[in-house]
Scaffold this motif. Structure first.
Motif, mmCIF file in Angstrom:
data_model
loop_
_atom_site.group_PDB
_atom_site.id
_atom_site.type_symbol
_atom_site.label_atom_id
_atom_site.label_comp_id
_atom_site.label_asym_id
_atom_site.label_seq_id
_atom_site.Cartn_x
_atom_site.Cartn_y
_atom_site.Cartn_z
ATOM 1 N N GLU A 273 0.825 -1.194 0.000
ATOM 2 C CA GLU A 273 0.000 0.000 0.000
ATOM 3 C C GLU A 273 0.869 1.257 0.000
ATOM 4 O OE1 GLU A 273 -0.056 -2.605 2.009
ATOM 5 O OE2 GLU A 273 -1.949 -2.753 3.109
ATOM 6 N N GLY A 274 0.531 2.175 -0.878
ATOM 7 C CA GLY A 274 1.217 3.455 -0.918
ATOM 8 C C GLY A 274 2.490 3.409 -1.735
ATOM 9 N N SER A 275 3.558 2.902 -1.178
ATOM 10 C CA SER A 275 4.873 2.987 -1.810
ATOM 11 C C SER A 275 4.927 2.271 -3.144
ATOM 12 C CB SER A 275 5.948 2.418 -0.880
ATOM 13 O OG SER A 275 5.708 1.036 -0.632
ATOM 14 N N ILE A 276 4.160 1.171 -3.290
ATOM 15 C CA ILE A 276 4.187 0.392 -4.526
ATOM 16 C C ILE A 276 2.896 0.546 -5.314
ATOM 17 C CG2 ILE A 276 4.257 -1.964 -5.470
ATOM 18 C CD1 ILE A 276 6.267 -2.653 -3.239
ATOM 19 N N ASP A 277 1.739 0.458 -4.655
ATOM 20 C CA ASP A 277 0.489 0.496 -5.425
ATOM 21 C C ASP A 277 0.059 1.913 -5.815
ATOM 22 O OD1 ASP A 277 -0.727 1.569 -3.146
ATOM 23 O OD2 ASP A 277 -2.095 -0.116 -2.836
ATOM 24 N N HIS A 278 0.689 2.950 -5.203
ATOM 25 C CA HIS A 278 0.383 4.344 -5.569
ATOM 26 C C HIS A 278 1.615 5.189 -5.241
ATOM 27 C CE1 HIS A 278 -1.839 7.812 -6.609
ATOM 28 N NE2 HIS A 278 -2.311 8.133 -5.422
ATOM 29 N N PRO A 279 2.730 4.988 -5.970
ATOM 30 C CA PRO A 279 4.018 5.553 -5.557
ATOM 31 C C PRO A 279 4.102 7.062 -5.752
ATOM 32 C CG PRO A 279 4.216 4.526 -7.713
ATOM 33 C CD PRO A 279 2.838 4.196 -7.204
ATOM 34 N N GLN A 280 4.815 7.700 -4.821
ATOM 35 C CA GLN A 280 5.083 9.129 -4.906
ATOM 36 C C GLN A 280 6.555 9.407 -5.207
ATOM 37 O OE1 GLN A 280 2.283 11.157 -4.704
ATOM 38 N NE2 GLN A 280 1.366 9.114 -4.648
ATOM 39 N N ASP A 281 7.408 8.404 -5.024
ATOM 40 C CA ASP A 281 8.818 8.534 -5.376
ATOM 41 C C ASP A 281 9.331 7.150 -5.767
ATOM 42 O OD1 ASP A 281 10.267 7.145 -3.082
ATOM 43 O OD2 ASP A 281 9.173 8.653 -1.941
ATOM 44 N N THR A 282 10.562 7.093 -6.238
ATOM 45 C CA THR A 282 11.111 5.836 -6.753
ATOM 46 C C THR A 282 12.069 5.170 -5.779
ATOM 47 O OG1 THR A 282 13.005 6.900 -7.841
ATOM 48 C CG2 THR A 282 10.934 6.773 -9.097
ATOM 49 N N VAL A 283 12.113 5.641 -4.543
ATOM 50 C CA VAL A 283 12.992 5.054 -3.531
ATOM 51 C C VAL A 283 12.212 4.209 -2.535
ATOM 52 C CG1 VAL A 283 14.525 5.588 -1.585
ATOM 53 C CG2 VAL A 283 14.784 6.803 -3.751
ATOM 54 N N ALA A 284 11.081 4.736 -2.035
ATOM 55 C CA ALA A 284 10.296 3.998 -1.046
ATOM 56 C C ALA A 284 9.836 2.649 -1.593
ATOM 57 C CB ALA A 284 9.095 4.830 -0.601
ATOM 58 N N CYS A 285 9.497 2.592 -2.892
ATOM 59 C CA CYS A 285 9.061 1.332 -3.489
ATOM 60 C C CYS A 285 10.163 0.289 -3.449
ATOM 61 C CB CYS A 285 8.603 1.559 -4.930
ATOM 62 S SG CYS A 285 9.885 2.251 -6.013
ATOM 63 N N ALA A 286 11.415 0.711 -3.647
ATOM 64 C CA ALA A 286 12.541 -0.215 -3.610
ATOM 65 C C ALA A 286 12.798 -0.710 -2.189
ATOM 66 C CB ALA A 286 13.785 0.459 -4.168
ATOM 67 N N ILE A 287 12.732 0.197 -1.230
ATOM 68 C CA ILE A 287 12.948 -0.189 0.166
ATOM 69 C C ILE A 287 11.908 -1.218 0.597
ATOM 70 C CG2 ILE A 287 12.886 0.656 2.535
ATOM 71 C CD1 ILE A 287 14.076 3.302 1.465
ATOM 72 N N GLU A 310 3.489 -10.526 -9.701
ATOM 73 C CA GLU A 310 2.707 -9.335 -10.061
ATOM 74 C C GLU A 310 3.133 -8.204 -9.153
ATOM 75 O OE1 GLU A 310 -1.536 -9.167 -10.303
ATOM 76 O OE2 GLU A 310 -1.706 -11.123 -11.260
ATOM 77 N N HIS A 311 3.395 -7.063 -9.739
ATOM 78 C CA HIS A 311 3.565 -5.827 -8.970
ATOM 79 C C HIS A 311 3.251 -4.659 -9.892
ATOM 80 C CE1 HIS A 311 7.623 -5.980 -10.899
ATOM 81 N NE2 HIS A 311 7.476 -4.669 -10.931
ATOM 82 N N GLY A 312 3.178 -3.478 -9.309
ATOM 83 C CA GLY A 312 2.911 -2.293 -10.112
ATOM 84 C C GLY A 312 1.977 -1.325 -9.404
ATOM 85 N N PRO A 313 1.750 -0.154 -9.995
ATOM 86 C CA PRO A 313 0.944 0.901 -9.358
ATOM 87 C C PRO A 313 -0.555 0.660 -9.513
ATOM 88 C CG PRO A 313 1.735 1.663 -11.475
ATOM 89 C CD PRO A 313 2.328 0.289 -11.275
ATOM 90 N N ILE A 314 -1.039 -0.468 -9.007
ATOM 91 C CA ILE A 314 -2.413 -0.914 -9.274
ATOM 92 C C ILE A 314 -3.451 0.043 -8.698
ATOM 93 C CG2 ILE A 314 -2.408 -2.423 -7.244
ATOM 94 C CD1 ILE A 314 -4.161 -4.378 -8.818
ATOM 95 N N HIS A 315 -3.220 0.562 -7.502
ATOM 96 C CA HIS A 315 -4.201 1.445 -6.869
ATOM 97 C C HIS A 315 -4.288 2.780 -7.612
ATOM 98 C CE1 HIS A 315 -6.649 3.426 -3.936
ATOM 99 N NE2 HIS A 315 -5.673 4.158 -3.449
ATOM 100 N N GLY A 316 -3.132 3.346 -7.922
ATOM 101 C CA GLY A 316 -3.144 4.606 -8.660
ATOM 102 C C GLY A 316 -3.782 4.475 -10.034
ATOM 103 N N PHE A 317 -3.523 3.342 -10.700
ATOM 104 C CA PHE A 317 -4.052 3.155 -12.047
ATOM 105 C C PHE A 317 -5.530 2.785 -12.025
ATOM 106 C CE2 PHE A 317 -4.960 0.368 -15.696
ATOM 107 C CZ PHE A 317 -4.642 1.227 -16.735
ATOM 108 N N LYS A 318 -5.897 1.821 -11.213
ATOM 109 C CA LYS A 318 -7.256 1.283 -11.241
ATOM 110 C C LYS A 318 -8.254 2.197 -10.542
ATOM 111 C CE LYS A 318 -8.124 -2.384 -8.712
ATOM 112 N NZ LYS A 318 -9.240 -2.001 -7.803
ATOM 113 N N ASP A 319 -7.874 2.753 -9.403
ATOM 114 C CA ASP A 319 -8.818 3.523 -8.596
ATOM 115 C C ASP A 319 -8.731 5.031 -8.842
ATOM 116 O OD1 ASP A 319 -9.721 1.158 -7.352
ATOM 117 O OD2 ASP A 319 -7.999 1.200 -5.994
#
Length: 490
Positions: A273-287, A310-319
């Motif tokens: 949630e957040g860092s991966i499904d609706h990312p705001q930067d490219t560092v938190a997702c890696a951590i 499966e991974h990716g910005p699903i929340h940002g894209f779908k919702d």
């Protein structure tokens, strides 16, 4: 339940010629390491993503609208190091069912799969196949051939793993898959069930017991059938929507996804949630990717491989209906794949596009090619890694690290945390910092250290160093944005 292939409604004067394929060696789990190899003993790493027969790049294969376009596309994928695609056998949201009605296999859909497997084999690309699109099966259940509304046996979505006649239909589909395509080395593995979920058994308190019994039954069915027909069997897994492991701590879901004795490797879908499904930067997702891989490896009790499928910005894209800016998404993608690999998982993970149009960008393909070119730097079939994300001693501020190692090799990925631009990306014009670190666990001796530019996909330098009783210390490693290190005993 018997299986038939429906006769074409209109007979053409001449049946279409089958596409010619190429024999490929089968993939298996390496006997001494949590990675994969082919039956010749050569290491094999899953570098790929999720695709579908209704999405733009494979869509022209449907009813053979443009086979040549798909052939060219697969050749391009192979040139970028892609080794595997994950697909579901049907696209339920578009009504492209493999069976309609249940037990009757539609010839045009069967031919699509015949063609795709032949084309993939030409280009050395394998397939991770799962029999049902369970997400859209749930949402459009009344339209699915397995539903009682369409003459099938299942009365409700919550009975799909409980109803004996439905289970027989599932095994019948798997039988068809094995008999039709299971003899091909183009099949990497079977994902026996996509995103197994408590709701599929009516949220029963004993859902994990039902899961484990279901997996045992279908796994044994597939494995015994393949062994009888071909003298060997493809690897098997069952996937799970990763957040369920956090949302349902009251259920021993890890027993199913990470430790079921019938499964050859473990998979989850990393949608933090957040860092991966609706990312705001490219560092938190890696951590968070590194942290989730570490947790998964801790749950696995043996040396079976682990990978995200499966991974990716699903929340940002779908919702939120957001397609990430391409430059941002490329870096987000690249950082996640290196965090996944360096933390001890197999390959770079498998993105669900979550873009419009629903395809990966050119930059993402290039990032996969950059990782594929790196893979020869490690001896995967002998790499009995453990996760070292928290054991690495960083002696320089402004960095985070994902790493794994054994007593002879280590893979370290360093990422800047102190150079984020306003758009959430790491600044490429930031002055490099000289990193110092200590890698524990390596046996005393001399080691080569290859520094890898993950963006350009090429060596950025190399050095040698001696490990002592407390591990290997490195200093003055130049890091501008990020850098991978392949460390091997000489």
């Amino acid at each position: 339940m018997s299986s038939t292939i429906e006769a074409p409604r209109k007979r053409s004067r001449r049946a279409p010629e089958p596409l010619a394929g190429v024999e490929m060696p089968w993939i298996r789990v390496a006997p001494d390491a949590p990675y994969f190899m082919d039956e010749t003993g050569a290491p094999w790493t899953p570098v790929g993503y999720n695709d579908a027969l209704t999405w733009p790049e494979l869509g022209p294969l449907y009813r053979r609208k443009d086979v040549d376009a798909v052939d060219r596309h697969l050749a391009w994928l192979a040139s970028n190091g892609i080794t595997v695609l994950r697909l579901m056998l049907e696209c339920a949201h578009k009504g492209r069912y493999l069976e309609k009605p249940l037990g009757t296999f539609q010839p045009h859909m069967v031919r699509v799969w015949d063609d795709l497997i032949a084309l993939c084999s030409r280009h050395g690309i394998r397939l991770l196949l799962t029999p049902y699109d369970t997400f859209w099966m749930w949402l459009r259940f009344k339209h699915h051939p397995i539903s009682r509304h369409k003459g099938g046996p299942c009365a409700h979505q919550g009975q799909v793993l409980l109803c004996p006649d439905t289970r027989a239909a599932i095994k019948n589909r798997l039988t068809f898959m094995v008999e039709r395509w299971g003899g091909s080395g183009t099949v990497f593995a079977w994902d026996l069930w996509n995103e197994i979920h408590p709701a599929q058994v009516g949220d029963r308190a004993d859902c994990v017991d039902v899961f484990n019994e279901f997996i045992h039954e279908v796994s044994e069915h597939v494995r015994s059938l393949e062994t009888r027909l071909y003298g060997r069997a493809h690897p098997q897994t069952v996937s799970m929507f990763g957040p369920e492991l956090r949302w349902r701590p009251d259920l021993p879901l890890a027993d199913t996804v990470f430790r079921h004795p019938a499964l050859d490797f473990a998979t989850t879908h990393i949608y933090m949630e957040g860092s991966i499904d609706h990312p705001q930067d490219t560092v938190a997702c890696a951590i968070d990717t590194g942290r989730l891989v570490r947790q998964a490896l801790r749950e696995i009790g043996d040396m079976r491989p682990f990978l995200d499928t499966e991974h990716g910005p699903i929340h940002g894209f779908k919702d939120w209906r957001i397609t990430l800016p391409e430059a941002f998404d490329d870096e987000y993608f690249r950082h996640m794949q290196w965090a996944h690999l360096a933390s001890g998982a197999a390959g770079g993970g498998m993105r669900w596009p979550n873009r419009h149009p629903h395809i990966l960008t050119v930059g993402m393909r290039q990032a996969q090619g950059a990782m594929a070119r790196f893979l020869d730097q490690m001896d995967w079939t002998a790499f009995r890694r453990r996760n070292l994300n928290e054991e690495i001693e960083l002696r320089t501020a402004g960095l985070t690290v994902c790493a794994s190692g054994d007593d002879a090799q280590a893979l370290v990925w360093l990422l800047r945390t102190d150079a984020l631009a306003e758009d959430g990306r790491v600044r490429q014009d930031a002055p490099p910092i000289a990193a110092g670190l200590r890698v524990p666990g390596l046996a005393p001796g001399r080691y080569s250290v290859v520094m890898w530019d993950t963006r350009r996909g090429m060596e950025a330098g190399r050095t040698e160093a001696d490990a002592g009783e407390d591990g290997l210390s490195l200093s003055d490693i130049p890091v501008t944005t990020d850098l991978a290190l392949a460390i091997r005993r000489m």
